[in-house]
Design an enzyme around this catalytic site. Structure first.
Site, PDB file in Angstrom:
ATOM      1  N   LYS A 114      16.116 116.306  16.676  1.00 49.71           N
ATOM      2  CA  LYS A 114      16.426 117.087  17.873  1.00 49.71           C
ATOM      3  C   LYS A 114      16.664 116.092  18.997  1.00 49.71           C
ATOM      4  O   LYS A 114      16.428 114.905  18.831  1.00 49.71           O
ATOM      5  CB  LYS A 114      15.264 118.023  18.229  1.00 49.71           C
ATOM      6  CG  LYS A 114      13.893 117.316  18.250  1.00 49.71           C
ATOM      7  CD  LYS A 114      12.749 118.286  18.531  1.00 49.71           C
ATOM      8  CE  LYS A 114      12.340 119.094  17.312  1.00 49.71           C
ATOM      9  NZ  LYS A 114      12.151 120.506  17.581  1.00 49.71           N
ATOM     10  N   ARG A 115      17.147 116.573  20.155  1.00 51.46           N
ATOM     11  CA  ARG A 115      17.286 115.664  21.284  1.00 51.46           C
ATOM     12  C   ARG A 115      15.952 114.990  21.580  1.00 51.46           C
ATOM     13  O   ARG A 115      14.886 115.578  21.379  1.00 51.46           O
ATOM     14  CB  ARG A 115      17.778 116.440  22.518  1.00 51.46           C
ATOM     15  CG  ARG A 115      19.237 116.839  22.434  1.00 51.46           C
ATOM     16  CD  ARG A 115      20.146 115.632  22.310  1.00 51.46           C
ATOM     17  NE  ARG A 115      20.206 114.904  23.546  1.00 51.46           N
ATOM     18  CZ  ARG A 115      21.240 114.922  24.381  1.00 51.46           C
ATOM     19  NH1 ARG A 115      22.320 115.633  24.089  1.00 51.46           N
ATOM     20  NH2 ARG A 115      21.229 114.214  25.486  1.00 51.46           N
ATOM     21  N   HIS A 143      17.974 129.494  29.048  1.00 44.70           N
ATOM     22  CA  HIS A 143      17.584 128.690  27.881  1.00 44.70           C
ATOM     23  C   HIS A 143      16.509 127.663  28.169  1.00 44.70           C
ATOM     24  O   HIS A 143      16.212 126.839  27.312  1.00 44.70           O
ATOM     25  CB  HIS A 143      18.797 127.957  27.297  1.00 44.70           C
ATOM     26  CG  HIS A 143      19.828 128.858  26.726  1.00 44.70           C
ATOM     27  ND1 HIS A 143      19.866 129.192  25.389  1.00 44.70           N
ATOM     28  CD2 HIS A 143      20.853 129.513  27.306  1.00 44.70           C
ATOM     29  CE1 HIS A 143      20.881 130.001  25.169  1.00 44.70           C
ATOM     30  NE2 HIS A 143      21.502 130.221  26.323  1.00 44.70           N
ATOM     31  N   LYS A 190       9.353 117.405  23.871  1.00 44.41           N
ATOM     32  CA  LYS A 190       9.435 117.651  22.425  1.00 44.41           C
ATOM     33  C   LYS A 190       8.446 116.766  21.651  1.00 44.41           C
ATOM     34  O   LYS A 190       8.202 116.976  20.482  1.00 44.41           O
ATOM     35  CB  LYS A 190      10.864 117.427  21.931  1.00 44.41           C
ATOM     36  CG  LYS A 190      11.875 118.430  22.506  1.00 44.41           C
ATOM     37  CD  LYS A 190      13.285 118.125  22.036  1.00 44.41           C
ATOM     38  CE  LYS A 190      14.359 118.966  22.733  1.00 44.41           C
ATOM     39  NZ  LYS A 190      14.481 120.327  22.173  1.00 44.41           N
ATOM     40  N   LYS A 211      16.405 126.639  10.851  1.00 40.99           N
ATOM     41  CA  LYS A 211      17.230 126.060   9.780  1.00 40.99           C
ATOM     42  C   LYS A 211      16.342 125.457   8.697  1.00 40.99           C
ATOM     43  O   LYS A 211      16.592 125.633   7.496  1.00 40.99           O
ATOM     44  CB  LYS A 211      18.169 124.985  10.349  1.00 40.99           C
ATOM     45  CG  LYS A 211      19.210 125.560  11.308  1.00 40.99           C
ATOM     46  CD  LYS A 211      19.845 124.504  12.213  1.00 40.99           C
ATOM     47  CE  LYS A 211      20.477 125.197  13.427  1.00 40.99           C
ATOM     48  NZ  LYS A 211      20.829 124.264  14.520  1.00 40.99           N
ATOM     49  N   THR A 245      15.805 126.026  17.432  1.00 42.32           N
ATOM     50  CA  THR A 245      16.613 126.668  16.386  1.00 42.32           C
ATOM     51  C   THR A 245      16.618 125.812  15.120  1.00 42.32           C
ATOM     52  O   THR A 245      16.809 126.333  14.025  1.00 42.32           O
ATOM     53  CB  THR A 245      18.061 126.894  16.862  1.00 42.32           C
ATOM     54  OG1 THR A 245      18.526 125.704  17.495  1.00 42.32           O
ATOM     55  CG2 THR A 245      18.153 128.051  17.828  1.00 42.32           C
TER      56      THR A 245
HETATM   57  C1  26W Z   1      22.553 121.008  33.545  1.00 42.75           C
HETATM   58  C2  26W Z   1      21.982 120.227  32.466  1.00 42.75           C
HETATM   59  C3  26W Z   1      21.489 121.055  31.363  1.00 42.75           C
HETATM   60  C4  26W Z   1      22.117 120.956  30.140  1.00 42.75           C
HETATM   61  C5  26W Z   1      21.675 121.721  29.097  1.00 42.75           C
HETATM   62  C6  26W Z   1      20.438 121.909  31.527  1.00 42.75           C
HETATM   63  C7  26W Z   1      20.002 122.660  30.495  1.00 42.75           C
HETATM   64  C8  26W Z   1      20.614 122.572  29.270  1.00 42.75           C
HETATM   65  C9  26W Z   1      20.159 123.440  28.142  1.00 42.75           C
HETATM   66  C10 26W Z   1      19.398 124.622  28.667  1.00 42.75           C
HETATM   67  C11 26W Z   1      19.382 122.700  27.155  1.00 42.75           C
HETATM   68  C12 26W Z   1      19.256 123.413  25.844  1.00 42.75           C
HETATM   69  O1  26W Z   1      20.020 123.184  24.938  1.00 42.75           O
HETATM   70  N1  26W Z   1      18.249 124.295  25.713  1.00 42.75           N
HETATM   71  C13 26W Z   1      17.863 124.787  24.406  1.00 42.75           C
HETATM   72  O2  26W Z   1      18.499 126.002  24.112  1.00 42.75           O
HETATM   73  C14 26W Z   1      18.226 126.393  22.783  1.00 42.75           C
HETATM   74  C15 26W Z   1      19.038 127.635  22.495  1.00 42.75           C
HETATM   75  O3  26W Z   1      18.534 128.719  23.195  1.00 42.75           O
HETATM   76  C16 26W Z   1      16.732 126.609  22.579  1.00 42.75           C
HETATM   77  O4  26W Z   1      16.505 126.890  21.227  1.00 42.75           O
HETATM   78  C17 26W Z   1      15.965 125.360  22.967  1.00 42.75           C
HETATM   79  O5  26W Z   1      14.580 125.598  22.923  1.00 42.75           O
HETATM   80  C18 26W Z   1      16.360 124.930  24.359  1.00 42.75           C
HETATM   81  O6  26W Z   1      15.760 123.683  24.692  1.00 42.75           O
END
Ligand code: 26W
Length: 834
Positions: free
Chosen positions: A568-569, A377, A574, A680, A676
């Protein structure tokens, strides 16, 4: 173990399960509601808490799910067909009540039944806490996927953790983010069903012992471990009007009774109870980091706890149905790993198959590499998980041995394919050597999986060209793309009842199951009367959103303005900062009197910053300070409003998406894996202003370039520009940007807080700014001007809005899950019988 797992001596016969179906009519529903409210919860007319009506209604609906849940489970067992398990550290489910009503097709009946009791459904539903068991996109995607799996009647079970504290609640005080714990379970959770009979025992610590048995096989045992119990809580996941109810199983950590007998016997009762506490800490809190790993031991414990408990649960189920013969296991089971967070599952499945079920390495490895599938992701290097070998050795000694063995065999394969290419072996090793060697979790996931996918076309492409290039050279067929999607139930039918009604009247009701049907709206975009209705619905939704913003932020949004939204975060990639630069630019224009042909604009920004992410927190503060200055200045009246909405979450997006005109998707190209929220917004008729990043590219392909406001460097452009990026030259050459920087640097937005924005401001001027904010400023401003011009032409804007919704069918998570199933899982849908 506790008496709950003992066989029941006094077993009821089957007639105990022989119940008449529950009423789905207003009166029957209202009667159940009354019984729960008055008899079960014992409330009377002196009770003024709004919580109990919610709880009584939730249980009324849960009863209806319960019937269908049991039949679904039995049908899956009887079908005996392949199953998939979605392993994720995060599930951002959002509220369950309205979703259950929509999917059970009792929304109208409930509303009527309650109305007859003098109660308003919407008010009751607003008392449900928002279960925030996720950070952002990845967690919400997991929830949309479960919805689609149930709606497509696929035998898929979600496995996750039941965090006592979910995502923190965000307050804004003096413009700054303040975090508050989210004890979402305080008042109980009517949607969960504890299943103590399926408790599992999970090992940590200790050491390994090996011996040779009579047949000459090496048997390894993990001994002297400190065990923790995993107790499952099941949450029903209803499909859309199809009687399927799937399961999300969340594990809670509990101490074993024998947690520390030695200490207990030595009389150290408090110490031994403290140990018990430590065990239960495992599922205490969700890590609030999005896209930056921080290497904490507790986090690795969480990951292994999920992996081990879920795999034990699946193997237990397998043995119940098929006995201890694993020869068909890979044919009938599949684990989908949601990022690397559960990737330790690769080694843990090996361990359980060998050490607990007596398989040989070869058999176990064959099963593992044919059942695991991994979704990536993110490309951000800071988000790639690596765990110190020493932590593994201490916490999971047996698992580490297995990882070493997987690596040795894998590197032998690499050496065979590229003899003498030592550098490649070093690059591809599951262990990163160095002073403090690390386990590379993404590589473990790739080596142990038969499928590896990215989440949008560009992202999947960049993965195989970059991060996973060596692995793609070795196994090209493993890699594939699955562009994300979102569920049209929650993100259109449920959150936008006004638009739902118009769609139902115009194209019938099938679109909820088959979102491509929305394409039938295209000809209606040319119908002026239809456009007028569309516009009216958007205005009503904007009024609702404006009401929320006024209440929460104390800022008034006039309804004739463009509602320009970025939620979003908060993360530098971003580029909320770019959005703020545009706001300041608009403010400068107003101050300059440059407002001919102005389109009034309301800018809404929302999102949480990871508590330790200083820059993200400064950006929040900047948004709030800019908002205060702009909103207070009388010259902006009727032209510009800015608000930061605190505590952005699923239930807020349900109000925001329907009321948005312009969707901000402005990440640095190549950095947002998919996005995503963009989908929406599109579904609800917003138009995107965005870069060629993530799924934006596919959104633009679907809707056509004339219905999308594009700007900015491409992913390739960003990379080539890095070598000669001169933001100060760009600023000097662009008077608008110069004015923006001058105002920022003059301290205009931090009059009494000297220097607080220095870091943020400097980042724009930094030639090594990874996000290249200055490079895209000019293009962004121009795209915003095009958006404003389009908005002033109402007929044109509404036509674009209709076409965006009409072309959003591709972004249904039903399409995504259809592809996962066709290419990776290969499950047969099962309709619940009887
Ligand atoms: C270990 C810490 C950590 C926590 C969360 C590392 C990475 C993440 C995720 C990969 C962050 C995340 O939510 N990524 C998002 O995933 C969505 C679903 O696929 C995508 O639409 C977003 O672009 C992506 O940032």
């Amino acid at each position: 173990m506790s008496s709950l797992t003992n066989p029941i001596k006094n077993q009821p016969n089957d007639s105990v399960f022989d119940l008449p179906p529950l009423s789905m009519e207003p009166e029957g529903l209202a009667n159940d509601f009354k019984r729960y409210y008055a008899h079960t919860f014992g409330r009377d007319r002196d009770c003024h808490s709004a919580y109990y009506p919610y709880k009584a209604l939730a249980i009324t609906l849960r009863d209806r799910l319960m019937e269908r849940w049991k039949v679904t489970r039995q049908s899956y067992d009887e079908a005996g067909s392949k199953r998939a398990y979605y392993l994720s550290l995060e599930f951002l489910m959002g509220r369950a009540l309205s979703n259950a009503m929509l999917n059970l097709e009792v929304d109208g009946a409930v509303e009527k039944g309650l109305y007859n009791l003098g109660l308003e459904l919407e008010e009751i539903a607003s008392n449900e806490p928002d279960p925030g068991l996720g950070n952002g996109g990845l967690g919400r995607l997991a929830a949309c996927f479960l919805d689609s799996c149930a709606s497509l009647q696929l035998p898929v079970r979600g496995y996750g953790l039941r965090y006592e504290y979910g995502m923190f609640r965000q307050l804004v005080e003096n413009g700054e983010q303040v975090e508050e714990p989210d004890h979402w379970l305080r008042d109980g959770n009517p949607w969960e069903l504890e299943r103590p009979e399926f408790t599992q025992r999970i090992q940590f610590g200790g050491r390994t012992e090996s011996y040779t048995d009579q047949k000459g096989r090496t048997i390894v045992q993990w001994v002297d471990s400190h065990d923790v119990l995993a107790v499952p809580y099941d949450i029903p996941v209803p499909g859309y009007r199809n009687n399927t109810v799937n399961t999300l199983r969340l594990w809670k950590a509990a101490a074993t009774d024998d947690f520390d007998l030695d200490e207990f016997n030595a009389g150290s009762y408090p110490e031994s109870v403290a140990q018990k506490n430590a065990a239960e800490h495992i599922t205490m809190v969700l890590y609030p980091n999005d896209a930056s790993e921080n290497g904490k031991e507790l986090r690795l414990r969480q990951q292994f706890f999920l992996a081990s408990a879920s795999i034990k649960d699946v193997l237990r189920d397998w043995i119940r149905l098929h006995g201890a013969d694993f020869s068909r296991f890979a044919e009938l089971n599949c684990f989908q790993l949601n990022d690397t967070h559960p990737a330790v599952s690769v080694a843990e499945l090996m361990r359980q198959l060998m050490d607990e079920h007596g398989l040989e390495w070869g058999e176990a490895w064959n099963i593992t590499r044919h059942t695991m599938a991994y979704t990536n992701h993110t490309l951000l290097p800071e988000a790639l998980e690596r765990w110190p070998v020493r932590l593994f050795r201490q916490l999971l000694p047996r698992v580490l041995e297995i990882i070493f063995e997987i690596n040795a065999r894998f590197l032998a394969e690499v050496a065979l394919r590229w003899p003498g290419d030592i550098d490649r072996q070093r690059r591809m090793s599951l262990i990163e050597e160095g002073y403090d060697p690390q386990v590379r979790m993404a590589y473990l996931a790739i080596v142990g999986s038969y499928s590896v996918n990215g989440v949008a076309a560009l992202h999947s492409e960049l993965l195989i060209e970059g991060l996973f290039r060596d692995f793609h050279d070795l196994w090209p067929a493993k890699f594939n793309n699955k562009t994300n999607g979102v569920t049209p139930r929650r993100w259109l039918a449920q959150c936008n009842p006004g638009l739902r009604t118009l769609l139902d009247e115009t194209i019938g009701t099938d679109w909820v199951r088959d979102l491509d049907q929305l394409a039938r709206l295209v000809p209606h975009a040319e119908d002026a009367a239809f456009r007028e209705r569309w516009h009216q619905i958007k205005q009503d939704n904007k009024a609702q959103l404006a009401e929320h913003v006024a209440e929460i932020c104390g800022v008034n949004f006039p309804l004739d303005a463009i509602f320009d939204v970025q939620v979003k975060r908060i993360h530098e990639y971003k580029r909320q900062l770019l959005n703020v630069l545009h706001v300041i630019h608009l403010y400068n224009r107003i101050k300059r009197g440059d407002t001919a042909n102005w389109a009034p604009r309301c800018v809404l920004i929302g999102g949480k910053a990871a508590p330790g992410y200083v820059m993200a927190k400064q950006i929040i503060r900047l948004v709030n300070n800019v908002a205060r200055v702009v909103n207070m200045d009388p010259s902006t009246e009727g032209l510009l409003r800015v608000a930061f909405v605190p505590d952005y979450r699923v239930s807020l997006m349900e109000v925001i998406a329907p009321g948005t005109d312009l969707s901000e998707q402005i990440s640095t190209a190549g950095k947002e894996a998919s996005g995503t929220g963009n989908m929406k917004f599109m579904m609800n008729g917003a138009i995107t202003i965005g870069t060629l990043d993530g799924a934006n590219i596919e959104i633009r392909d679907q809707v056509g370039e004339e219905n999308f406001f594009l700007f900015g460097l491409t992913a390739a452009g960003v990379e080539s520009r890095r070598h000669h990026y001169d933001p100060n030259g760009i600023i000097a050459g662009d008077p608008a940007l110069m004015d923006v920087m001058n105002l920022l640097e003059s301290g205009h937005f931090n009059q009494f807080e000297g220097g607080v924005f220095d870091q943020v401001i400097l980042s724009v001027r930094n030639p090594h700014d990874p996000w290249m904010t200055a490079a895209d400023f000019r293009g962004y401003i121009e795209a915003q001007e095009q958006a404003a011009a389009a908005y002033r032409d109402r007929e044109r804007w509404v036509r674009m809005s209709i076409l965006n919704a009409a072309r959003s069918g591709h972004f249904s998570s039903d399409r995504t899950i259809g592809e996962y199933n066709r290419d990776i899982w290969r499950l047969t849908p099962v309709a619940p019988g009887r």
